[in-house]
Enzyme design. Structure first.
Site, PDB file in Angstrom:
ATOM      1  N   GLU A   1       0.838  -1.252   0.108  1.00 56.95           N
ATOM      2  CA  GLU A   1      -0.056  -0.065   0.034  1.00 56.95           C
ATOM      3  C   GLU A   1       0.712   1.271   0.203  1.00 56.95           C
ATOM      4  O   GLU A   1       0.593   2.216  -0.704  1.00 56.95           O
ATOM      5  CB  GLU A   1      -0.920   0.088   1.366  1.00 56.95           C
ATOM      6  CG  GLU A   1      -2.226  -1.002   1.225  1.00 56.95           C
ATOM      7  CD  GLU A   1      -1.654  -2.502   1.568  1.00 56.95           C
ATOM      8  OE1 GLU A   1      -0.438  -2.616   1.959  1.00 56.95           O
ATOM      9  OE2 GLU A   1      -2.604  -3.157   1.910  1.00 56.95           O
TER      10      GLU A   1
ATOM     11  N   LYS B   1     -17.328  -0.508   6.753  1.00 55.06           N
ATOM     12  CA  LYS B   1     -17.802  -1.473   5.848  1.00 55.06           C
ATOM     13  C   LYS B   1     -19.123  -1.560   5.506  1.00 55.06           C
ATOM     14  O   LYS B   1     -19.877  -1.640   4.412  1.00 55.06           O
ATOM     15  CB  LYS B   1     -17.226  -2.885   6.246  1.00 55.06           C
ATOM     16  CG  LYS B   1     -17.640  -4.104   5.235  1.00 55.06           C
ATOM     17  CD  LYS B   1     -17.294  -5.390   5.525  1.00 55.06           C
ATOM     18  CE  LYS B   1     -17.348  -6.420   4.564  1.00 55.06           C
ATOM     19  NZ  LYS B   1     -16.619  -7.756   4.826  1.00 55.06           N
TER      20      LYS B   1
ATOM     21  N   PHE C   1     -11.007  -7.040  14.611  1.00 58.32           N
ATOM     22  CA  PHE C   1     -10.034  -7.546  13.749  1.00 58.32           C
ATOM     23  C   PHE C   1      -9.751  -6.431  12.634  1.00 58.32           C
ATOM     24  O   PHE C   1     -10.776  -5.757  12.037  1.00 58.32           O
ATOM     25  CB  PHE C   1     -10.512  -8.654  12.956  1.00 58.32           C
ATOM     26  CG  PHE C   1      -9.570  -9.344  11.929  1.00 58.32           C
ATOM     27  CD1 PHE C   1      -8.272  -9.558  12.386  1.00 58.32           C
ATOM     28  CD2 PHE C   1      -9.857  -9.302  10.665  1.00 58.32           C
ATOM     29  CE1 PHE C   1      -7.264 -10.036  11.421  1.00 58.32           C
ATOM     30  CE2 PHE C   1      -8.903  -9.709   9.611  1.00 58.32           C
ATOM     31  CZ  PHE C   1      -7.387 -10.236  10.075  1.00 58.32           C
ATOM     32  N   GLN C   2      -8.494  -5.971  12.486  1.00 54.05           N
ATOM     33  CA  GLN C   2      -8.124  -5.100  11.740  1.00 54.05           C
ATOM     34  C   GLN C   2      -8.783  -3.882  11.847  1.00 54.05           C
ATOM     35  O   GLN C   2      -8.953  -3.075  10.895  1.00 54.05           O
ATOM     36  CB  GLN C   2      -8.176  -5.671  10.034  1.00 54.05           C
ATOM     37  CG  GLN C   2      -7.307  -6.732   9.670  1.00 54.05           C
ATOM     38  CD  GLN C   2      -7.241  -7.333   8.257  1.00 54.05           C
ATOM     39  OE1 GLN C   2      -8.143  -6.797   7.671  1.00 54.05           O
ATOM     40  NE2 GLN C   2      -6.034  -7.685   8.029  1.00 54.05           N
TER      41      GLN C   2
ATOM     42  N   MET D   1      24.110   8.630   2.034  1.00 49.36           N
ATOM     43  CA  MET D   1      24.089   9.681   2.639  1.00 49.36           C
ATOM     44  C   MET D   1      24.253   9.819   4.281  1.00 49.36           C
ATOM     45  O   MET D   1      25.026  10.555   4.513  1.00 49.36           O
ATOM     46  CB  MET D   1      22.663  10.579   2.303  1.00 49.36           C
ATOM     47  CG  MET D   1      22.356  11.822   3.016  1.00 49.36           C
ATOM     48  SD  MET D   1      23.589  12.930   2.149  1.00 49.36           S
ATOM     49  CE  MET D   1      22.637  13.795   1.059  1.00 49.36           C
TER      50      MET D   1
HETATM   51  C1  LIG Z   1      12.369   5.546   4.978  1.00 50.67           C
HETATM   52  C2  LIG Z   1      13.640   6.242   5.113  1.00 50.67           C
HETATM   53  N1  LIG Z   1      14.650   5.804   6.160  1.00 50.67           N
HETATM   54  C3  LIG Z   1      15.825   6.303   6.578  1.00 50.67           C
HETATM   55  C4  LIG Z   1      16.231   7.244   6.151  1.00 50.67           C
HETATM   56  C5  LIG Z   1      17.454   8.106   6.414  1.00 50.67           C
HETATM   57  N2  LIG Z   1      18.418   8.265   5.216  1.00 50.67           N
HETATM   58  C6  LIG Z   1      18.287   9.356   4.527  1.00 50.67           C
HETATM   59  S1  LIG Z   1      19.436   9.245   3.104  1.00 50.67           S
HETATM   60  C7  LIG Z   1      19.561   7.632   3.190  1.00 50.67           C
HETATM   61  C8  LIG Z   1      20.491   6.547   2.645  1.00 50.67           C
HETATM   62  C9  LIG Z   1      19.769   6.208   1.306  1.00 50.67           C
HETATM   63  O1  LIG Z   1      20.559   5.338   0.806  1.00 50.67           O
HETATM   64  P1  LIG Z   1      20.285   5.148  -0.796  1.00 50.67           P
HETATM   65  O2  LIG Z   1      18.700   5.141  -1.015  1.00 50.67           O
HETATM   66  O3  LIG Z   1      21.091   4.092  -1.188  1.00 50.67           O
HETATM   67  O4  LIG Z   1      20.774   6.711  -1.487  1.00 50.67           O
HETATM   68  P2  LIG Z   1      22.359   7.128  -1.388  1.00 50.67           P
HETATM   69  O5  LIG Z   1      22.560   8.128  -0.456  1.00 50.67           O
HETATM   70  O6  LIG Z   1      23.286   6.062  -1.333  1.00 50.67           O
HETATM   71  O7  LIG Z   1      22.369   7.880  -2.731  1.00 50.67           O
HETATM   72  C10 LIG Z   1      19.011   7.236   4.478  1.00 50.67           C
HETATM   73  C11 LIG Z   1      19.324   5.766   5.328  1.00 50.67           C
HETATM   74  C12 LIG Z   1      15.228   7.983   5.055  1.00 50.67           C
HETATM   75  N3  LIG Z   1      15.319   9.217   4.544  1.00 50.67           N
HETATM   76  N4  LIG Z   1      13.984   7.330   4.738  1.00 50.67           N
END
Ligand SMILES: Cc1ncc(C[n+]2csc(CCOP(=O)(O)OP(=O)(O)O)c2C)c(N)n1
Ligand SMILES: [Mg+2]
Lengths: 198, 565
Positions: free
Chosen positions: B50, B162, B112-113, B471
Site C-alpha cells: 500500500e 464496511k 479484527f483489523q 548519505m
Molecule cells: C524511509 C527512510 N529511512 C531512513 C532514512 C534516512 N536516510 C536518508 S538518506 C539515507 C540513505 C539512502 O540510501 P540510498 O537510497 O542507497 O541513497 P544514497 O544516499 O546511497 O544515494 C537514509 C538511510 C530516510 N530518509 N528514509
C-alpha cells in the site's frame, strides 16, 4: 535584517497570556484536532473551555495561551488553518468580559467554618454543599478573583478543586484581532476571519 | 435508483474526473472493490504494497497537477499508506486516500483489523473524514477533493466503515458545492500588501528570488520569469522549486541550502532583499536561522498564512494565490538591471564552481547524472529517491519544463523512487520517466516493479548503486570519524538478474564510456528497464552546510582526510 521567528530563540516581547476565542464546527473530533495541533507544535494551553455557541451546529472555544506575540500569531494562524475552525480571534487587547467557575471543597472545623463562610460572602461565592467537616464553595469571576479566593482558602485545607477555565467575550460592538498587517478583511459579523487557505 | 455506499464512492470519483485508483483490497474495503469492478472508467491499479499506492498517487499528482487517488483496507492496509500520506503532506501534494473501516458497530472494540486511521493520520493530512452515514459519502468525497486540490494542496483521507459501503438506502446526490464554512482559500492579495512588496523590490539593490514548490502548484512559471526578467532578479530555486524555471535560463541560479550551490548561499548571505515565492524557509534552506541572510529584508508571498513569520520574519508578508499575486505585483515593479549585483554573482560563480565534476577514472555518480540528463535531453521527468543520488540529481540534472523533477523534499522518504515514478508515468504517458534510485531506497519498494510490469508502465530505472546508505555513510564519515556502522550493503541483489526475474531488460554499467550508450539504449527499449550504475561507493555530496550550521561553516569540496572535522 532577517529575523528568525522560531520559538527556540529569544524574542523581544516576553511571555504573555493571551485569550483566544474560536468558533468551530460542532463535529466529532474537532477537539482532538485542536488539541493535537497544540501538542504537535509545542504551544502551551493554560486553559481551554468549550461549549455551544449562539449558532446551531457551532461551538465556541476559549483558550488561554502562554506565549509572546510571535507565538500567539502562529497559534491563531495554525488554528484557523484547521478546516473545522471557522473564526479565530485573539481578544487579549480588547475590552472583554472573562469569567470562570470554580468548585472548591474546603476542610472545616467548628471554629474555622465561620471565617470561611465570611470569605465566601466577601467574594460573592455560594456555599453549595455543607457537611460536618467540609464546605463546597462555588465561585464565578475573573481569573484573579478565583485565584484570590483559592489563596485565602488554601490554609484551611482544600481537599478538592475544579476550575472550568476561562470563557470570554468581547464587550459591546468591538471585534477581534487586528489583521490589517496581513491585509485580511474582517468578516461580515464583525469578528475577524483569518483565511489561511489550508 | 438506490445505490450502495460503495457505488456512491465510485460515482463520486467519476464526478471528480478520476481515472486511476492505486490500491490493494482487503476485508473492510471489499464492497468498494466489488463496486469498482462495475465501473470500467475507473482504472484500478493493483499494487504490491500500500505504500506504493499512496506514493504512486503522489507521483501522479505532482506530474499532472491533478488529485491522485489511492485506496486500502482497514488496519494494516491503511497504516501502510501512512508514509506516502505524510510525504504528500510535507510537500503539499493533493491526494485523496479512501480506506475501508470495520463496521460501525465494531468500531472501538478492537475488532479484527481495526485501527483508528483518522486518528493516526490526523497530523499528517490536510483534513480527514470518518463517514458514519451513507448520506455523507458523496459530500465527504466532494469536500475531500476540494480541500486536497485548493489553497495549499495536501492529502485528505476518507475512512468509510464496511457497513456504510454496503448500505443501500440512498440515491446518488452530488452536492453542487462543498459545505465547508471554515475553509476559504485566498485568491488575490490586498493591494496595500502588494504595493509594499513592490516598494521593497523597487528599492532593493541586491535582491534574490527564492522560488519554491508554490510556483509550480499555482502554475506561476510565466509570472516568475516575467518578474525576474523585468527587474533582473536572480532566481534561486528550492529543491521542490526546481523546474519552475528552466535550468538554462540566464537568471536561474539553481538550488540553495545544505547541498545547494555555494554561490547561492553566498548570494543569500549578501542579498539585501529575499523574495520568497511559495516556499517555507525550511531548515534545509536556511541552516541556522540566526545567521541566515543577515543583510536582507524579506518579502514572503504564500497561500498559507501560517507559513508567514513561522521560521523567518517577513518584512512584508503577503497572503494569496501566488499566480494572482504575481500578476498584481508585476505591473508595480520597475524595470531595472541590478548590473553590479549580477556582476557580483557572476564573480561568486566563478570563484565557487560548485558543480564542477572532477576528472576521474572511476564511475562518479555526478558524472552519471550529468550524462543521463544530457543524453535524455532534459525534457523527461526525473523522479528520485532520497539521499546522495537525490542531491546529485538536483545539482546536475537539467530541466526544461515545469513539474519534471519529482522528489520527496520535506519528509525525505526513501523508497519514493519506484512508486512515484509509477504514478508519474501513468499520469504522463507522453513523457519519458527516469527513476533515479538509490540502491537503498530502491530495495524498499522494488516489489512494485511487478506493478509496472503488469501494467506495462514504461519507467527507466537508473540505480546509483554505491552499495550503501550513502548519505548516512557520508555523515558518519565526517561526524563519527569514519566509524561506519549499519550503512553498508554488502549483500545487494544482482539488479540485472532482478530485472530478468521481472521479465524486463537490465544492464550493468561500471565504466564511464558505457554510460551514454546505456542511457540511449534504455530509451530505445519499449517498457521498463533497469540500469545498475555501479558507482564509486565513498563519493560525497558537496557543497555541504552541516545541519544546524550556516554559510560560514560551508564545506565546498570533499576535504582531504583529517579535514575540518
Ligand atoms: C524511509 C527512510 N529511512 C531512513 C532514512 C534516512 N536516510 C536518508 S538518506 C539515507 C540513505 C539512502 O540510501 P540510498 O537510497 O542507497 O541513497 P544514497 O544516499 O546511497 O544515494 C537514509 C538511510 C530516510 N530518509 N528514509
Ligand atoms: Mg546507496
Amino acid at each position: 535584517m532577517v529575523q528568525p521567528a522560531n520559538k527556540g530563540e529569544q524574542s523581544a516581547s516576553g511571555p504573555e497570556q493571551h485569550t483566544i476565542i474560536a468558533l468551530v464546527e460542532d463535529k466529532p473530533g474537532v477537539l482532538t484536532r485542536v488539541a493535537s495541533m497544540f501538542r504537535r507544535r509545542g504551544f502551551n494551553i493554560a486553559s481551554l473551555a468549550v461549549g455551544r455557541s449562539e449558532r446551531a451546529g457551532l461551538s465556541r472555544m476559549t483558550f488561554v495561551v502562554n506565549g509572546d506575540m510571535e507565538t500567539i500569531k502562529q497559534v491563531t494562524r495554525q488554528l484557523d488553518k484547521l478546516i473545522d475552525v471557522i473564526e479565530v480571534s485573539d481578544i487579549s487587547t480588547h475590552q472583554v468580559v472573562a469569567r470562570e467557575l470554580a468548585l472548591i471543597k474546603v476542610t472545616t472545623t467548628p471554629s474555622s467554618r465561620g471565617e470561611i463562610m465570611q470569605f465566601a460572602e466577601l467574594f460573592d461565592a455560594n456555599i453549595v454543599d455543607v457537611s460536618t467537616s467540609s464546605l463546597v464553595i462555588e465561585i464565578t469571576g475573573g481569573e484573579q478573583k478565583v485565584n484570590s479566593l483559592e489563596g485565602l482558602l488554601r490554609p484551611f485545607g482544600i481537599t478538592e478543586m475544579v476550575r472550568t477555565g476561562l470563557v470570554a467575550m468581547v464587550r459591546g460592538q468591538e471585534s477581534g484581532i487586528d489583521l490589517e498587517n496581513l491585509g485580511i478583511p474582517p468578516s461580515a459579523n464583525g469578528l475577524i476571519r483569518m483565511d489561511s487557505g489550508i | 435508483m438506490k445505490l450502495s455506499g460503495a457505488e456512491i464512492v465510485c460515482e463520486s470519483l467519476l464526478k471528480e474526473g478520476v481515472e486511476i485508483v492505486f490500491g490493494l483490497p482487503g476485508g473492510a474495503v471489499l464492497p468498494l472493490y466489488g463496486a469498482m469492478a462495475n465501473y470500467p472508467k475507473l482504472r484500478h491499479v493493483l499494487v504490491r504494497h500500500e505504500q506504493a499506492a499512496s506514493m504512486a498517487a503522489d507521483g501522479y499528482a505532482r506530474a499532472t497537477g491533478r488529485v491522485g487517488v489511492c485506496s486500502a483496507t482497514s488496519g494494516p492496509g491503511a497504516t501502510n499508506l501512512v508514509t506516502g500520506i505524510a510525504t504528500a503532506q510535507m510537500d503539499s501534494v493533493p491526494i485523496v486516500a479512501i480506506t475501508g473501516q470495520v463496521p460501525r458497530g465494531a468500531i472501538g472494540r478492537d475488532a479484527f483489523q481495526e485501527t483508528d486511521v483518522t486518528g493516526i493520520t490526523l497530523p499528517i493530512t490536510k483534513h480527514n473524514f470518518l463517514v458514519m452515514e451513507v448520506e455523507d459519502v458523496a459530500p465527504a468525497i466532494k469536500e475531500a477533493f476540494h480541500i486536497a486540490s485548493t489553497g495549499r494542496p495536501g492529502p485528505v483521507l476518507v475512512d468509510i466503515p464496511k457497513d456504510v459501503l454496503l448500505d443501500l438506502r440512498t440515491e446518488f446526490v452530488w452536492p453542487d458545492m462543498p459545505n465547508l464554512p471554515g475553509y476559504h482559500p485566498p485568491g488575490a492579495a490586498p493591494a496595500r500588501q502588494v504595493a509594499q512588496a513592490a516598494e521593497l523590490i523597487n528599492r532593493a539593490r541586491r535582491p534574490v528570488i527564492l522560488a519554491g514548490h508554490g510556483v509550480l502548484i499555482s502554475q506561476a512559471y510565466r509570472e516568475l520569469i516575467e518578474l525576474a526578467e523585468k527587474a533582473q532578479i536572480p532566481v534561486i530555486t528550492t529543491l521542490l522549486g526546481i523546474s519552475s524555471i528552466p535550468t538554462a535560463h540566464v537568471l536561474n541560479m539553481g538550488m540553495p541550502g545544505m547541498h545547494g550551490m555555494a554561490y547561492n548561499n553566498l548570494a543569500i548571505d549578501q542579498a539585501d532583499l529575499l523574495i520568497g515565492l511559495g516556499m517555507r524557509f525550511d531548515d534545509r534552506v536556511t541552516g541556522r536561522l540566526r545567521d541566515f541572510a543577515p543583510n536582507a529584508q524579506v518579502v514572503h508571498i504564500d497561500v498559507d498564512a501560517s507559513e508567514l513569520d513561522k521560521n523567518v520574519k517577513a518584512t512584508v508578508p503577503v497572503v494569496g494565490d501566488l499566480k494572482q499575486v504575481l500578476n498584481q505585483l508585476i505591473p508595480l515593479v520597475q524595470p531595472t538591471v541590478h548590473l553590479d549585483w549580477i556582476r557580483r554573482l557572476d564573480e561568486l560563480k566563478a570563484q565557487h564552481p560548485s558543480l564542477y565534476i572532477r576528472e576521474s577514472e572511476e564511475l562518479l555518480p555526478q558524472y552519471v547524472l550529468n550524462r543521463l540528463s544530457e543524453v535524455a535531453g532534459g525534457d523527461c521527468i526525473v523522479v528520485t529517491g532520497v539521499g546522495q543520488h537525490q542531491m546529485w540529481a538536483a545539482q546536475h540534472c537539467k530541466f526544461k519544463e515545469p513539474n519534471t523533477l519529482i522528489t520527496s523534499g520535506g519528509l525525505g522518504s526513501m523508497g519514493y523512487e519506484v512508486p512515484a515514478a509509477l504514478g508519474a508515468r501513468m499520469g504522463r504517458p507522453d513523457k519519458t520517466v527516469w527513476s533515479v534510485a538509490g540502491d537503498g531506497g530502491f530495495q524498499m519498494t522494488m516489489c512494485d516493479l511487478a506493478t509496472a510490469v503488469e501494467n506495462n508502465v514504461d519507467i527507466k530505472f537508473a540505480i546509483l548503486n554505491n552499495q550503501s546508505l550513502g548519505m548516512v555513510k557520508q555523515m558518519q564519515d565526517v561526524f563519527y570519524d569514519r566509524e561506519y556502522y549499519a550503512v553498508e550493503y554488502s549483500g545487494n541483489p544482482d539488479f540485472v538478474k532482478l530485472a530478468a526475474a521481472y521479465g524486463i531488460e537490465g544492464m550493468r554499467v561500471t565504466r564511464k564510456e558505457e554510460v551514454d550508450d546505456a542511457v540511449r539504449h534504455a530509451m530505445e527499449v519499449s517498457g521498463p528497464v533497469i540500469i545498475d550504475f555501479v558507482v564509486k561507493s565513498d563519493e560525497q555530496v558537496y557543497p555541504w552546510i552541516p545541519a544546524g550550521e550556516s554559510v560560514h561553516e560551508m564545506i565546498e569540496e570533499q576535504p582531504a582526510r583529517g579535514g575540518p572535522y
